[in-house]
Design a protein around this motif. Structure first.
Motif, PDB file in Angstrom:
ATOM      1  N   ASP A 439       0.843  -1.195   0.000  1.00 50.00           N
ATOM      2  CA  ASP A 439       0.000   0.000   0.000  1.00 50.00           C
ATOM      3  C   ASP A 439       0.876   1.241   0.000  1.00 50.00           C
ATOM      4  O   ASP A 439       2.007   1.205   0.462  1.00 50.00           O
ATOM      5  CB  ASP A 439      -0.858   0.046   1.271  1.00 50.00           C
ATOM      6  CG  ASP A 439      -1.990  -0.961   1.221  1.00 50.00           C
ATOM      7  OD1 ASP A 439      -2.518  -1.188   0.120  1.00 50.00           O
ATOM      8  OD2 ASP A 439      -2.324  -1.519   2.285  1.00 50.00           O
ATOM      9  N   CYS A 440       0.294   2.341  -0.464  1.00 54.20           N
ATOM     10  CA  CYS A 440       1.008   3.614  -0.344  1.00 54.20           C
ATOM     11  C   CYS A 440       0.882   4.109   1.091  1.00 54.20           C
ATOM     12  O   CYS A 440      -0.182   4.021   1.695  1.00 54.20           O
ATOM     13  CB  CYS A 440       0.423   4.639  -1.302  1.00 54.20           C
ATOM     14  SG  CYS A 440       1.175   6.265  -1.094  1.00 54.20           S
ATOM     15  N   ALA A 441       1.966   4.643   1.616  1.00 59.64           N
ATOM     16  CA  ALA A 441       1.953   5.109   2.999  1.00 59.64           C
ATOM     17  C   ALA A 441       1.121   6.379   3.158  1.00 59.64           C
ATOM     18  O   ALA A 441       0.640   6.685   4.236  1.00 59.64           O
ATOM     19  CB  ALA A 441       3.381   5.366   3.479  1.00 59.64           C
ATOM     20  N   ALA A 442       0.934   7.124   2.063  1.00 58.94           N
ATOM     21  CA  ALA A 442       0.260   8.421   2.194  1.00 58.94           C
ATOM     22  C   ALA A 442      -1.156   8.437   1.629  1.00 58.94           C
ATOM     23  O   ALA A 442      -1.892   9.387   1.816  1.00 58.94           O
ATOM     24  CB  ALA A 442       1.083   9.499   1.497  1.00 58.94           C
ATOM     25  N   CYS A 443      -1.549   7.376   0.900  1.00 58.00           N
ATOM     26  CA  CYS A 443      -2.858   7.385   0.248  1.00 58.00           C
ATOM     27  C   CYS A 443      -3.615   6.103   0.565  1.00 58.00           C
ATOM     28  O   CYS A 443      -3.022   5.101   0.932  1.00 58.00           O
ATOM     29  CB  CYS A 443      -2.718   7.451  -1.279  1.00 58.00           C
ATOM     30  SG  CYS A 443      -1.666   8.764  -1.858  1.00 58.00           S
ATOM     31  N   ASP A 444      -4.952   6.154   0.375  1.00 57.68           N
ATOM     32  CA  ASP A 444      -5.734   4.923   0.442  1.00 57.68           C
ATOM     33  C   ASP A 444      -5.640   4.242  -0.913  1.00 57.68           C
ATOM     34  O   ASP A 444      -6.623   4.110  -1.626  1.00 57.68           O
ATOM     35  CB  ASP A 444      -7.199   5.246   0.756  1.00 57.68           C
ATOM     36  CG  ASP A 444      -7.371   5.698   2.185  1.00 57.68           C
ATOM     37  OD1 ASP A 444      -6.526   5.324   3.013  1.00 57.68           O
ATOM     38  OD2 ASP A 444      -8.337   6.413   2.467  1.00 57.68           O
ATOM     39  N   ARG A 457       5.283   2.158  -7.364  1.00 53.33           N
ATOM     40  CA  ARG A 457       4.961   3.583  -7.442  1.00 53.33           C
ATOM     41  C   ARG A 457       3.506   3.807  -7.097  1.00 53.33           C
ATOM     42  O   ARG A 457       2.661   2.974  -7.408  1.00 53.33           O
ATOM     43  CB  ARG A 457       5.143   4.085  -8.874  1.00 53.33           C
ATOM     44  CG  ARG A 457       6.568   4.175  -9.298  1.00 53.33           C
ATOM     45  CD  ARG A 457       6.592   4.553 -10.754  1.00 53.33           C
ATOM     46  NE  ARG A 457       7.958   4.681 -11.199  1.00 53.33           N
ATOM     47  CZ  ARG A 457       8.422   5.763 -11.790  1.00 53.33           C
ATOM     48  NH1 ARG A 457       7.634   6.781 -12.032  1.00 53.33           N
ATOM     49  NH2 ARG A 457       9.676   5.817 -12.159  1.00 53.33           N
ATOM     50  N   CYS A 458       3.239   4.946  -6.482  1.00 54.38           N
ATOM     51  CA  CYS A 458       1.852   5.327  -6.253  1.00 54.38           C
ATOM     52  C   CYS A 458       1.453   6.293  -7.362  1.00 54.38           C
ATOM     53  O   CYS A 458       2.143   7.280  -7.589  1.00 54.38           O
ATOM     54  CB  CYS A 458       1.686   5.999  -4.897  1.00 54.38           C
ATOM     55  SG  CYS A 458       0.005   6.616  -4.661  1.00 54.38           S
ATOM     56  N   HIS A 459       0.362   6.003  -8.053  1.00 57.08           N
ATOM     57  CA  HIS A 459      -0.062   6.869  -9.148  1.00 57.08           C
ATOM     58  C   HIS A 459      -0.875   8.061  -8.654  1.00 57.08           C
ATOM     59  O   HIS A 459      -1.356   8.861  -9.434  1.00 57.08           O
ATOM     60  CB  HIS A 459      -0.870   6.068 -10.168  1.00 57.08           C
ATOM     61  CG  HIS A 459      -0.003   5.138 -10.964  1.00 57.08           C
ATOM     62  ND1 HIS A 459      -0.493   4.254 -11.893  1.00 57.08           N
ATOM     63  CD2 HIS A 459       1.337   4.959 -10.965  1.00 57.08           C
ATOM     64  CE1 HIS A 459       0.506   3.575 -12.432  1.00 57.08           C
ATOM     65  NE2 HIS A 459       1.622   3.977 -11.880  1.00 57.08           N
ATOM     66  N   HIS A 460      -1.039   8.149  -7.337  1.00 56.42           N
ATOM     67  CA  HIS A 460      -1.832   9.263  -6.806  1.00 56.42           C
ATOM     68  C   HIS A 460      -0.988  10.312  -6.108  1.00 56.42           C
ATOM     69  O   HIS A 460      -1.410  11.436  -5.950  1.00 56.42           O
ATOM     70  CB  HIS A 460      -2.899   8.735  -5.857  1.00 56.42           C
ATOM     71  CG  HIS A 460      -3.775   7.715  -6.520  1.00 56.42           C
ATOM     72  ND1 HIS A 460      -4.768   8.071  -7.391  1.00 56.42           N
ATOM     73  CD2 HIS A 460      -3.752   6.365  -6.475  1.00 56.42           C
ATOM     74  CE1 HIS A 460      -5.349   6.964  -7.850  1.00 56.42           C
ATOM     75  NE2 HIS A 460      -4.756   5.927  -7.311  1.00 56.42           N
ATOM     76  N   CYS A 461       0.212   9.925  -5.629  1.00 61.10           N
ATOM     77  CA  CYS A 461       1.039  10.926  -4.958  1.00 61.10           C
ATOM     78  C   CYS A 461       2.486  10.852  -5.424  1.00 61.10           C
ATOM     79  O   CYS A 461       3.338  11.571  -4.949  1.00 61.10           O
ATOM     80  CB  CYS A 461       0.981  10.748  -3.448  1.00 61.10           C
ATOM     81  SG  CYS A 461       1.903   9.332  -2.867  1.00 61.10           S
ATOM     82  N   GLU A 462       2.757   9.989  -6.376  1.00 60.63           N
ATOM     83  CA  GLU A 462       4.099   9.892  -6.951  1.00 60.63           C
ATOM     84  C   GLU A 462       5.149   9.340  -5.999  1.00 60.63           C
ATOM     85  O   GLU A 462       6.344   9.500  -6.236  1.00 60.63           O
ATOM     86  CB  GLU A 462       4.548  11.241  -7.515  1.00 60.63           C
ATOM     87  CG  GLU A 462       3.602  11.735  -8.583  1.00 60.63           C
ATOM     88  CD  GLU A 462       4.015  13.036  -9.220  1.00 60.63           C
ATOM     89  OE1 GLU A 462       4.626  13.854  -8.520  1.00 60.63           O
ATOM     90  OE2 GLU A 462       3.730  13.216 -10.404  1.00 60.63           O
TER      91      GLU A 462
HETATM   92 ZN    ZN Z   1       0.327   7.700  -2.638  1.00 58.08          ZN
END
Ligand code: ZN
Ligand code: ADP
Ligand code: ZN
Length: 724
Positions: A439-444, A457-462
């Motif tokens: 999971d991304c640490a900063a996003c759901d 990679r997270c596609h929502h917060c880079e």
């Molecule tokens: Zn993220």
């Protein structure tokens, strides 16, 4: 005598103007549109003069003074100032921010608008060497060198051995002027003979020359819409007008620009986010001086100043990139229509898949519909066939039927395009032993596997991190990659087929020129497979592609968000339009788990118009836009409760619901946490636009008066294209 007072727009989050003193020492009149420097809080900022004001509510002792006037000329004309003021009130956005965004980035800073020195020169209109003194031999020589070449570049100036001083003399004498890079003297390419439909469309447009008219040019992909724009533009230029042409972000390809350049050598200036600040400023200034006959640009080009504006074109008017998706959420398409109305000139909105908003406007008689039903030249439209993939074995999302069709097309020497919707094609990383998911640490949100670089990679917060060697929870290293992903599909296709596989997505086209290289490769015409996402859908012609395979569109087409359904159908037809553009007949295969769904049936059997009519009927029944008016107030904060509380307070300040007026929320966004912040929104819906705007004004007033917990942000989105 008392000091002059002015009201100023300052880029800040407050929805108001600010009063300042205009000291006599400035030795200038406070003209509206002038950029000025002034103290604001503890900073010094750039503001724009809106008007003189007669009196101020502020204690005269506390009034501060403008410190400096930055330019000779107002940066925004009266027309653009009025447009900005209208837009600020329509979108309920701070005027200072709106006006700042209307200017090129270079002018938002507090430097004078020094224009970049020109790089190319041409003869000024009507210039003759007779004006030169006989002994100015150098000047005469340079004059004839330019006359010979049409356009002279800075490099040529050097090679020919002329000094800058000689050049400057000619410029001062108004014999030479700055030119754009393409030689004006080059022969303009002549377009093809128009077909009967195109000729009829142009005839209708000609009847409206020089007066306001809103036209919806509804023509399938390849039906010659661009050719119609080019002809309409040629007429407008011949009448001494300038033209504003907007294209979607992804549509402003070098090919598009070249097509316009070839037809109108030296007359086109582009404005888009990919160019440097100084080049952008130079083009903006050329438009404003009236030197550029055509401004071709993306969203923010709608604010280009064109003193002789006489025609506005919005290509692919349904495209969602016209709506800015953060900060000031304006629609460049809607502002383009407003500009044409203010200017009393025609506006053409073109699309193969018009937005439901525009179709509704056409139904109401607000837009005049112009139709092109046939493909120009000898290509024909590719039929869409549904592939029922329920219970079918799939390899990386591809059914046997689609793989076989691919085999056949390649064997016949053709090209194949496989289209992946981004959604549902982002592979995630899961531990096979304990079920841990990255999971991304900063996003759901889940991290996406980028296989080749061994990255998550997270596609929502880079956010980026290395793929773990073993599971952080149980220590095993048996991974499951969920979802095929473009990258792994590419690997599979490379193993399965002997023909080259070209992947076109954000990763492979990130470098400068890499998209152009890929397109060149495809246009050699050798059999190959193109695989990719949205980037494949627009702006490119792939004449050798005969088979388009849509791997998965169900999620979008059957989304709970009615706008997603509309956008997915448009995207589907855009992609389908890539096939069979040349002489070879094309076919579109659409894999689906819902082959009986009425929306798919109507799309595949009766086409977009039928689909759109059914969607509009449904929206009318449910009183959704365009049969009602909506807005979203979004809020985000480090704590969800803060965001929700803030929105609840706004809600409490609004009118109680009636059959004509509804408020929904505060609702947490589906992805509540993004980049470490929690997001929620209020959805407002009204039967009349006036009602919506009165309530929005109330909400903004309340919001600005609320004391806020630190770091809470809120914004207004009028005519939203997404709900969260
Ligand atoms: Zn993220
Ligand atoms: P659209 O903008 O609707 O996709 P274009 O204007 O790009 O359509 O036309 C598609 C192709 O057909 C282009 O290659 C164009 O040069 C060509 N074309 C357009 N009009 C004609 C015409 N009247 N006769 C022959 N070819 C045409
Ligand atoms: Zn594990």
């Amino acid at each position: 005598m008392s000091d002059t007072l002015v009201s100023i727009a300052i880029p800040c989050p407050l929805r108001r103007r600010f009063d300042y003193l205009w000291p006599a020492a400035l030795a200038r009149e406070p003209q509206p549109g002038l950029r000025v420097k002034l103290p604001f809080g503890r900073r010094e900022v750039v503001g724009i003069v809106l008007a003189r004001s007669d009196n101020s509510d502020i204690d005269p002792a506390k009034l501060k003074a403008v410190t400096e006037v930055l330019d000779e000329q107002p940066s925004l004309s009266a027309e653009l100032l009025a447009l900005g003021e209208w837009a600020a009130s329509y979108y309920h956005h701070p005027i200072g921010d709106c006006l700042a965004q209307m200017l090129p980035v270079a002018l938002r800073r507090s430097k004078p608008a020094a224009s970049k020195p020109a790089e190319h020169w041409q003869l000024a209109e009507g210039a003759t060497p007779d004006a030169l003194p006989a002994r100015a031999r150098q000047q005469r020589a340079l004059f004839s060198a330019v006359a010979e070449r049409g356009v002279l570049s800075r490099d040529e100036l050097k090679t020919l051995g002329f000094s800058r001083a000689v050049l400057n003399e000619l410029i001062k004498g108004q014999l030479l002027c700055a030119a754009s890079a393409a030689p004006r003297a080059a022969d303009a390419e002549r377009g093809p003979e128009l077909n009967a439909e195109q000729a009829a469309v142009l005839h209708t447009l000609a009847d409206h020359d020089g007066q306001f008219g809103r036209f919806l040019l509804d023509g399938i992909t390849g039906s010659g819409k661009t050719e119609v724009y080019l002809r309409a533009i040629a007429r407008a230029i011949a009448n001494g007008k300038q033209c504003l042409v907007l294209v979607p972000e992804i549509g402003l390809t070098p090919q598009t620009l070249r097509r316009f350049e070839r037809r109108f050598p030296g007359r086109v200036r582009s404005l888009h986010s990919g160019m440097g600040d100084s080049e952008r400023l130079a083009n903006w200034q050329a438009a404003r001086r009236g030197d550029a006959d055509i401004v071709l640009g993306t969203r923010s080009a709608v604010f280009a100043e064109l003193p002789r504006l006489g025609l506005v074109v919005v290509d692919e008017e349904h495209d969602s990139s016209y709506k800015q998706q953060d900060g000031w959420r304006y629609s460049a398409r809607d502002i383009a229509v407003k500009r044409a109305a203010d200017r009393d000139c025609p506006v053409i909105l073109g699309s193969a898949t018009p937005s439901l908003d525009s179709l509704h406007n056409a139904d109401r008689g607000r837009y005049q519909v112009l139709r092109l039903r046939q493909r120009a030249g000898n290509a024909c439209e590719a039929p869409i066939r549904l592939l029922d993939i329920r219970q079918q074995p799939l390899q990386h999302g591809l059914s046997e039927a689609l793989l076989n069709a691919t085999d056949k097309a390649l064997a016949a020497g053709n090209q194949v395009l496989l289209f992946l919707n981004r959604r549902g094609f982002a592979p995630t990383l899961q531990c096979h032993c304990c079920g841990w998911i990255a999971d991304c640490a900063a996003c759901d949100a889940r991290m996406t596997v980028h296989y080749r670089r061994r990255q998550l990679r997270c596609h929502h917060c880079e956010a980026i991190r290395a793929m773990p060697a073993s599971c952080p929870d149980c220590g095993n290293s048996q991974w499951i990659y969920d979802g095929p992903g473009t990258e792994r599909l590419e690997l599979f296709l490379q193993q399965r087929f002997s023909q080259p596989v070209l992947r076109i997505d954000r990763d492979t086209t990130a470098g400068r020129g890499s998209m152009a290289e890929l397109v060149n490769e495809v246009n050699k015409g050798e059999p190959c497979i193109l695989v990719g996402t949205q980037m494949l859908a627009k702006g490119h012609h792939f004449p050798a592609v005969t088979l388009v395979g849509i791997v998965d569109m169900d999620a979008g087409l059957f989304s709970a968000d009615y706008r997603a359904t509309e956008n997915s159908a448009q995207l589907l037809l855009q992609v389908a339009g890539r096939a069979g553009r040349a002489d070879r007949p094309g076919e579109v295969l659409l894999q689906t788990h819902c082959p009986a769904h009425p929306a798919l049936q109507s799309l595949s059997q009766h086409g977009y118009r039928d689909f759109a009519a059914a969607q509009l009927a449904e929206r009318r029944l449910l009183e959704l836009p365009p049969f009602s008016y909506s807005a979203v107030i979004r809020c985000d904060a480090p704590q969800l409760s803060d965001a929700e509380q803030f929105l609840q307070q706004l809600r409490d300040a609004l009118a109680a619901p009636t059959p004509d007026w509804q408020v929904l929320g505060p609702l947490p966004a589906p992805m509540t946490r993004r980049a470490g912040r929690f997001r929620a929104s209020l959805i407002l819906q009204a039967a009349q636009r006036g009602l919506l705007h009165r309530q929005l004004a109330q909400a903004c007033h309340t919001a600005e008066g609320l004391s806020r917990r630190g770091q809470l942000r809120w914004s207004v989105d009028v005519d939203p294209i997404e709900m969260f």
